[in-house]
Design a protein around this motif. Structure first.
Motif, short mmCIF file in Angstrom:
data_model
loop_
_atom_site.label_atom_id
_atom_site.label_comp_id
_atom_site.label_asym_id
_atom_site.label_seq_id
_atom_site.Cartn_x
_atom_site.Cartn_y
_atom_site.Cartn_z
N ASP A 100 -65.63 -2.20 47.88
CA ASP A 100 -65.15 -3.49 47.41
C ASP A 100 -63.94 -3.25 46.52
O ASP A 100 -63.72 -2.16 46.01
N ALA A 101 -63.18 -4.32 46.30
CA ALA A 101 -61.99 -4.21 45.45
C ALA A 101 -62.39 -4.25 43.98
O ALA A 101 -62.12 -5.19 43.26
N SER A 102 -63.07 -3.17 43.53
CA SER A 102 -63.48 -3.12 42.12
C SER A 102 -63.06 -1.80 41.53
O SER A 102 -63.27 -0.74 42.13
N PRO B 296 -55.96 -1.77 52.98
CA PRO B 296 -56.77 -2.99 53.09
C PRO B 296 -57.53 -2.97 54.43
O PRO B 296 -56.92 -2.85 55.48
N ARG C 194 -62.20 -3.67 50.87
CA ARG C 194 -62.44 -5.03 51.37
C ARG C 194 -61.58 -5.98 50.54
O ARG C 194 -62.00 -6.45 49.48
N GLY C 195 -60.34 -6.20 50.98
CA GLY C 195 -59.39 -7.02 50.23
C GLY C 195 -58.01 -6.89 50.86
O GLY C 195 -57.88 -6.43 52.00
N THR C 196 -56.99 -7.24 50.07
CA THR C 196 -55.62 -7.23 50.57
C THR C 196 -54.89 -5.98 50.08
O THR C 196 -55.41 -5.23 49.25
N ASP D 51 -54.61 -6.11 46.40
CA ASP D 51 -55.82 -5.62 45.73
C ASP D 51 -55.77 -4.10 45.62
O ASP D 51 -56.10 -3.52 44.58
N CYS D 52 -55.36 -3.44 46.71
CA CYS D 52 -55.29 -1.98 46.70
C CYS D 52 -54.31 -1.50 45.62
O CYS D 52 -54.59 -0.57 44.87
#
Ligand SMILES: *Cc1c(COP(=O)(O)O)cnc(C)c1O
Length: 471
Positions: A451-453, A171, A197-199, A202-203
């Motif tokens: 990004d988290a996608s 993250p 870009r997240g927590t 998210d990862c």
């Protein structure tokens, strides 16, 4: 006398995997039925064998302990070389030396390239992956998420190795600067860091979603190096044998206790296995921070999920301990049906419970204690004032949890300089960094920001591998 060589087979704790050999177990990681792989039968080492091993150097001892689990799948000389190479980069010639401070004994596991105990297993796992891929053909793309220590140890385990690429997600801005730099300053072409870009959650979700995409998984030969890989447990049993040999001189009546800072239950489970194989271990003390699911289990027989708390010992900020399932398997007398039923309870109700007879066994197998941040800091301070020795916060948890049993050896899981914020808070100064952590901030770094996608991550992996074809 050597224990008889057996051809080792591995089965799943949930009973849904046909027996596989050592190499398949290591390459598979998680069982295809969602269970964890365990040996069908454990070797037993006699008191005479243990006495003969008591003075062996770490590498020679590792060969003796690990070889029966490999059976005849890898020639002994090759295995010896893999082990030799794996520990050549450790900064202490004893690999995992014992150290006295303030009346306690610490088993220092942090002399590897990333200054935490995960190197002991991941250096060997990386070399073994390379050996098996070379021998059997094929390649591997390791994909993982990290909140800190595991990512760098995994990267250092496989950096520069042909046939392997590694993608580690962290993250962005939420791991410590030292931990981030330990990962991103590794510039080998097969190492791919991704700052999401997240927590951390998210990862983890991204990683899980890519593993669920079977065509993608197949196409890139995705694999994991998480703490449930059998080799990680096996490699960690070695230092229990090593510590016992050094402290007992090979006297089978000399039993040694260990206090083990615990998160995913890997390290302490390795100790449990060592005892089942005949090592004279007295108490095994599970030391947790305020994420105390295991301590509550030993007290009550109920294993109940709770919220994750952030503590000064972040590598132990874990609620559901992934290796616990392996212990459950042995506790339930190796019956996969009972294990599956208990895990279904955990899934559906958020908790599982064992009966009074089993709880009595749990308490013979383990003691446990939970330690607050305040007591962690107090322990770092007390040890430093009495001896000048600086504990990392995880090690301090182990020390504090076993204060009533000062003969217990504390596993020192990380170098204190990796956690200097906690150290400074405790004693008003920092621990000097070992050579492996020096100059990190001045080195070049490489990292992709995403990004988290999952679509974005998928494209990134496709693109990166197309641009860097490995052997
Ligand atoms: C991973 C880690 C632990 C926890 O070990 P488990 O095998 O997950 O129980 C403890 N201390 C440090 C420094 C770690 O990196």
């Amino acid at each position: 006398m050597r224990p008889a060589r057996i051809h080792m087979h591995y089965i799943s704790t949930r009973g849904g995997v046909a027996p596989v050999g050592f190499a398949d177990a290591v390459m598979m990681g998680l069982g295809t039925d969602g269970g964890l792989l365990v040996p069908e039968q454990l070797p037993e080492f006699s008191p005479e064998t243990l006495r003969a091993w008591a003075e062996l150097p770490f590498q020679a001892l590792a060969l003796e302990v690990i070889a029966p689990f490999v059976g005849d799948e890898i020639p002994r000389d090759d295995l010896a070389q893999l082990i030799e190479r794996s520990y050549a980069g450790f900064s202490d010639p004893q690999v995992t030396p014992l150290r006295e401070a303030d009346g306690r004994t610490y088993l220092e596991l942090f002399h590897g390239p990333t200054a935490a105990f995960k190197d002991v297993a991941l250096q060997l796992l990386g070399n073994l992956f390379e050996y098996l891929l070379e021998r059997d053909g094929g390649r591997l793309t390791i994909l993982g998420a990290t909140s800190g220590d595991t990512g760098s140890a995994a990267i250092y385990g496989v950096r520069g190795k042909p046939r392997i690429d590694i993608f580690i997600l962290h993250p962005k801005g939420r791991v410590s600067p030292v931990q981030e730099r330990q990962m991103t300053t590794v510039l080998d072409a097969n190492v791919h860091n991704v700052a999401v870009r997240g927590t951390f959650d998210d990862c983890q979700h991204l990683v899980k979603s890519l593993f669920r995409d079977l065509p993608f998984k197949e196409q890139h030969q995705l694999g994991a190096v998480n703490s449930i890989n059998w080799l990680r447990i096996l490699a960690q049993t070695v230092y229990y044998f090593y510590a016992w040999g050094r402290l007992s001189g090979g006297d089978a009546d000399h039993r040694v206790s260990f206090a083990v800072p615990t998160g995913n239950f890997g390290d302490v489970f390795a100790g449990y296995l060592a005892r089942r194989m005949g090592l004279p271990i007295d108490r095994l003390i599970i030391a947790t921070n305020s994420n105390d699911i295991l301590t509550r289990f030993v007290a009550s027989g109920v294993y109940a999920k709770a919220q994750v708390h952030h503590t000064l010992s972040p590598a132990m900020d874990i609620q559901v301990a992934s290796n616990f399932e392996r212990y459950l398997y042995f506790l339930m007398d190796e019956d996969p049906t009972t294990v599956s039923a208990l895990l279904a309870d955990l899934d559906e109700k958020g908790q599982l419970a064992v009966g009074a007879d089993k709880l009595a066994r749990v308490r013979q197998d383990f003691a446990a204690g939970a330690v607050s941040d305040t007591d962690t800091l107090a322990q770092i301070r007390r040890t430093f004032e009495a001896s000048g020795y600086i504990l990392c916060p995880h090690t301090a948890v182990g020390s504090a949890a076993s204060a009533d049993d000062p003969g217990a050896v504390v596993l020192a899981t990380a170098h204190p300089a990796k956690f200097n914020e906690a150290v400074r808070e405790a004693i008003g100064r920092e621990a000097p960094p070992p050579p492996s952590l020096q100059g990190l901030m001045d080195k070049d770094a490489r990292c992709a920001d995403l990004d988290a996608s999952d679509l974005g991550l998928r494209e990134h992996i496709d693109r990166t591998l197309a641009a860097n074809p490995t052997a």
